[in-house]
Design a protein around this motif. Structure first.
Motif, PDB file in Angstrom:
ATOM      1  N   VAL A 291      35.648  21.532 -54.109  1.00  0.00           N
ATOM      2  CA  VAL A 291      34.494  20.199 -54.412  1.00  0.00           C
ATOM      3  C   VAL A 291      35.387  19.647 -55.884  1.00  0.00           C
ATOM      4  O   VAL A 291      35.146  18.359 -55.347  1.00  0.00           O
ATOM      5  N   SER A 292      34.461  20.551 -56.595  1.00  0.00           N
ATOM      6  CA  SER A 292      34.903  19.599 -57.775  1.00  0.00           C
ATOM      7  C   SER A 292      36.715  18.700 -57.710  1.00  0.00           C
ATOM      8  O   SER A 292      36.591  17.877 -58.613  1.00  0.00           O
ATOM      9  N   LEU A 293      37.039  19.539 -58.195  1.00  0.00           N
ATOM     10  CA  LEU A 293      38.532  19.355 -57.507  1.00  0.00           C
ATOM     11  C   LEU A 293      38.799  17.966 -57.331  1.00  0.00           C
ATOM     12  O   LEU A 293      39.299  17.220 -57.437  1.00  0.00           O
ATOM     13  N   ILE A 294      38.570  17.903 -56.085  1.00  0.00           N
ATOM     14  CA  ILE A 294      38.398  17.077 -54.568  1.00  0.00           C
ATOM     15  C   ILE A 294      38.200  15.950 -55.580  1.00  0.00           C
ATOM     16  O   ILE A 294      38.734  15.049 -55.204  1.00  0.00           O
ATOM     17  N   LYS A 295      36.830  15.827 -55.612  1.00  0.00           N
ATOM     18  CA  LYS A 295      36.246  14.889 -55.925  1.00  0.00           C
ATOM     19  C   LYS A 295      36.925  14.023 -57.847  1.00  0.00           C
ATOM     20  O   LYS A 295      36.461  13.059 -57.970  1.00  0.00           O
TER      21      LYS A 295
END
Lengths: 215, 215
Positions: free
Chosen positions: B83-87
């Motif tokens: 999620v951090s990455l996609i955000k």
DNA sequence: TCTTAATTAGTCCAGATTGGACGATTTTAC
DNA sequence: GTAAAATCGTCCAATCTGGACTAATTAAGA
């Protein structure tokens, strides 16, 4: 690699028997395998003995205890690895740094493929401080590190290797080979790349050379 | 990341209490830590409970058994990471592939640094086939892999990323970040590079960008 | 505020596993 | 042939394993 001598018996009045060498090698191989799969804590001496198909009290007889068995097994593995590496390098002329670097990388990939346990064990021991890690660094990791980083600096000055901290560069190369090969099962699962296949292995080596020796 | 619901209780007649969420989080954090250090087999539920400072039968109460606890812990960790990455990616304009790739790499380095357990757990589970590995690949590893590899192909066509099998390239980047950071203690021991230092961490990210996005 | 479900504490268990010890037996070098 | 080297078989005490069970405590909802 031939064992210099039984790791336990100090002053044998009669020479070590052949079968004991076989037993020790079987135990060392099994130990590397088991430790790399389940870590030091997660591995029992009985598990190792079973894998080696050897009665478990023989571990005490040959290596005294679990700690010394771990050390003997790791020592054997790293010596094999580093000796292969140095031997391959000695066959390349000093005058061509790029060719030497390429041979180093290809040899590293080959060795890491034939002994994926090495990287796993390094990573496991890097999880928390321990005497085992200190010994690993002082005995096997740091010597090779210093040897290679010196040569990497030369390559950087020649514009063959990318600029930047050579220590980081060395470790990137190392994990791109050893770390990636240790992930074999995962990579096969996500991408259908089978690094047991010689062609795919060569492709990996090519790629590492291309990326880290662009000059 | 907030737990959707207690992983066990199916139809609560009364809503889950706040303190139970805290207990679960403590157990999940401790589980990730313990599993990453000693592997699944080498970790006992009692060890996890002690690290979490929680009575050990609560593991049975909240997660039913060790397997489900492992799954819940891994799920939480990977979701946070992905999620951090996609955000981070969603905040970069689509039109600049190189800038996107650079943000991806820098974010990956930052996340891998704040959660070195992830790489360790992937490597451990890659040691031998298991349901856990299959689940990991299908649920978290493969989706991200496919997302990134597609973008890598574009970068290769634009001459920004080096040529060659994009799947190998992706994995090289991954281990250069996650695999290298997981080796923190070893690298500190051989080279005095302290990857806890923000400057050295930035230097690593710079180096990965320079090496893998030379165009 | 009171009831009762949700959560935690405390205790227990039966079985497996741990690293290691020991004497008896077999194998092999000399 | 004989004595040392190596192996076998068995044992141990301690610890740890995942999990079961009941009683006590806490807090949500009326």
């Amino acid at each position: 690699m031939i064992a210099d001598q039984s790791p336990v018996a100090p002053n044998p009045a009669r020479k070590q028997q052949q079968r004991s060498i076989v037993t020790q090698q079987k135990l060392l191989d099994a130990a590397i395998q088991a430790f790399s799969e389940n870590g030091f804590k997660g591995t029992s001496t009985r598990d190792i003995a079973e894998r080696a198909d050897v009665h478990h009290p023989l571990i005490t007889y040959h290596f005294k205890n679990k700690d010394l068995l771990w050390r003997a097994a790791a020592d054997r593995m790293f010596k094999q690895f580093n000796v292969s590496l140095i031997k391959a390098m000695s066959e390349v002329p000093e005058v061509d740094p790029k060719a030497r670097a390429e041979v180093f990388i290809r040899t590293y990939v080959r060795c890491a493929h034939s002994q994926p346990a090495m990287h796993k064990i390094i990573l496991q021991e890097s999880s928390y401080p321990s005497d085992r890690l200190d010994w690993l660094i002082a005995t096997h990791l740091k010597p090779l590190f210093e040897l290679v980083v010196d040569q990497l600096k030369v390559l950087q000055e020649l514009g063959i290797a990318p600029a930047g901290n050579p220590a980081l560069l060395y470790n990137m190369i190392r994990v791109s080979a050893g770390g990636l090969l240790a992930l074999g099962l995962e990579i096969k699962g996500t991408s259908d790349i089978d690094l047991e296949d010689q062609r795919e292995l060569d492709e990996l080596a090519d790629m590492i050379v291309r990326v880290f020796l662009p000059g």
